[in-house]
Each structure stands twice: as structure tokens, then as C-alpha cells.
Motif scaffolding. Structure first.
Motif, PDB file in Angstrom:
ATOM      1  N   ALA A  60       0.835  -1.202   0.000  1.00  0.00           N
ATOM      2  CA  ALA A  60       0.000   0.000   0.000  1.00  0.00           C
ATOM      3  C   ALA A  60       0.871   1.253   0.000  1.00  0.00           C
ATOM      4  O   ALA A  60       0.603   2.197  -0.758  1.00  0.00           O
ATOM      5  CB  ALA A  60      -0.929  -0.011   1.209  1.00  0.00           C
ATOM      6  N   PHE A 103       1.064   4.095  -3.063  1.00  0.00           N
ATOM      7  CA  PHE A 103       0.819   5.520  -2.870  1.00  0.00           C
ATOM      8  C   PHE A 103       2.051   6.361  -3.218  1.00  0.00           C
ATOM      9  O   PHE A 103       1.913   7.474  -3.727  1.00  0.00           O
ATOM     10  CB  PHE A 103       0.346   5.799  -1.448  1.00  0.00           C
ATOM     11  CG  PHE A 103      -1.063   5.350  -1.202  1.00  0.00           C
ATOM     12  CD1 PHE A 103      -2.089   5.705  -2.051  1.00  0.00           C
ATOM     13  CD2 PHE A 103      -1.366   4.546  -0.114  1.00  0.00           C
ATOM     14  CE1 PHE A 103      -3.383   5.288  -1.832  1.00  0.00           C
ATOM     15  CE2 PHE A 103      -2.660   4.120   0.118  1.00  0.00           C
ATOM     16  CZ  PHE A 103      -3.674   4.500  -0.751  1.00  0.00           C
ATOM     17  N   LEU A 142      -3.395   4.315  -7.506  1.00  0.00           N
ATOM     18  CA  LEU A 142      -4.333   4.754  -6.476  1.00  0.00           C
ATOM     19  C   LEU A 142      -5.355   3.669  -6.174  1.00  0.00           C
ATOM     20  O   LEU A 142      -5.688   3.427  -5.006  1.00  0.00           O
ATOM     21  CB  LEU A 142      -5.038   6.035  -6.909  1.00  0.00           C
ATOM     22  CG  LEU A 142      -4.249   7.321  -6.757  1.00  0.00           C
ATOM     23  CD1 LEU A 142      -5.042   8.491  -7.329  1.00  0.00           C
ATOM     24  CD2 LEU A 142      -3.887   7.572  -5.316  1.00  0.00           C
ATOM     25  N   ALA A 143      -5.848   3.015  -7.212  1.00  0.00           N
ATOM     26  CA  ALA A 143      -6.834   1.954  -7.003  1.00  0.00           C
ATOM     27  C   ALA A 143      -6.244   0.795  -6.218  1.00  0.00           C
ATOM     28  O   ALA A 143      -6.873   0.283  -5.279  1.00  0.00           O
ATOM     29  CB  ALA A 143      -7.362   1.467  -8.355  1.00  0.00           C
ATOM     30  N   ILE A 145      -5.688   1.908  -2.519  1.00  0.00           N
ATOM     31  CA  ILE A 145      -6.955   1.942  -1.776  1.00  0.00           C
ATOM     32  C   ILE A 145      -7.454   0.531  -1.517  1.00  0.00           C
ATOM     33  O   ILE A 145      -7.964   0.227  -0.434  1.00  0.00           O
ATOM     34  CB  ILE A 145      -7.989   2.789  -2.544  1.00  0.00           C
ATOM     35  CG1 ILE A 145      -7.561   4.255  -2.515  1.00  0.00           C
ATOM     36  CG2 ILE A 145      -9.382   2.616  -1.962  1.00  0.00           C
ATOM     37  CD1 ILE A 145      -8.359   5.149  -3.433  1.00  0.00           C
ATOM     38  N   VAL A 169      -5.573  -0.867   1.398  1.00  0.00           N
ATOM     39  CA  VAL A 169      -6.004  -0.255   2.659  1.00  0.00           C
ATOM     40  C   VAL A 169      -7.348  -0.834   3.097  1.00  0.00           C
ATOM     41  O   VAL A 169      -7.554  -1.132   4.280  1.00  0.00           O
ATOM     42  CB  VAL A 169      -6.069   1.279   2.515  1.00  0.00           C
ATOM     43  CG1 VAL A 169      -6.772   1.912   3.704  1.00  0.00           C
ATOM     44  CG2 VAL A 169      -4.672   1.848   2.374  1.00  0.00           C
ATOM     45  N   VAL A 170      -8.254  -1.034   2.156  1.00  0.00           N
ATOM     46  CA  VAL A 170      -9.553  -1.631   2.488  1.00  0.00           C
ATOM     47  C   VAL A 170      -9.366  -3.055   3.000  1.00  0.00           C
ATOM     48  O   VAL A 170      -9.987  -3.454   3.991  1.00  0.00           O
ATOM     49  CB  VAL A 170     -10.491  -1.598   1.257  1.00  0.00           C
ATOM     50  CG1 VAL A 170     -11.715  -2.462   1.467  1.00  0.00           C
ATOM     51  CG2 VAL A 170     -10.894  -0.170   0.948  1.00  0.00           C
TER      52      VAL A 170
END
Length: 60
Positions: free
Chosen positions: A12, A16, A43-44, A47, A50-51
Motif C-alpha cells: 500500500a 501511494f 491509487l486503485a 486503496i 487499505v480496504v
């Protein structure tokens, strides 16, 4: 792989960072359409990781 949580955190962060580098290139005006695509892809993925990390946290 024994500790996937640490690996996902590192992925992650890397996503980023690469998105930030591409965003900086776009901000400077030196870009093509593939740079925008790569920015959105990083970015996808960032994210998404992170999810996954927040979803798999142990419940206390």
C-alpha cells in the motif's frame, strides 16, 4: 508467506508513493495519457490494500 499484513502495508505504501510520483509528473505538465492511467491504477491498488487491511483487522 507467514505475515501477509506487513506485506500488504508495504505494498500500500509503495502504491501511494508511485502514485505520488506520477501525480507530481502530471502536476509539472510532463505527461501522456499512460501516466494518468498508471496514476489511477496505483491509487486503485493502494486503496484496495487499505480496504483489505482495515477489513481484516482482529476484533477486540
Amino acid at each position: 508467506m507467514a505475515n501477509r499484513r506487513l506485506f500488504r502495508i508495504l505494498l500500500a505504501i509503495a502504491c501511494f508513493v508511485f502514485a505520488g510520483v506520477k501525480g507530481w509528473q502530471i502536476w509539472q505538465g510532463e505527461y501522456e495519457w499512460i501516466d494518468v492511467f498508471i496514476l489511477v491504477a496505483f491509487l486503485a491498488f493502494g486503496i484496495m490494500y487499505v480496504v483489505i487491511l482495515t477489513k481484516n483487522t482482529p476484533q477486540e
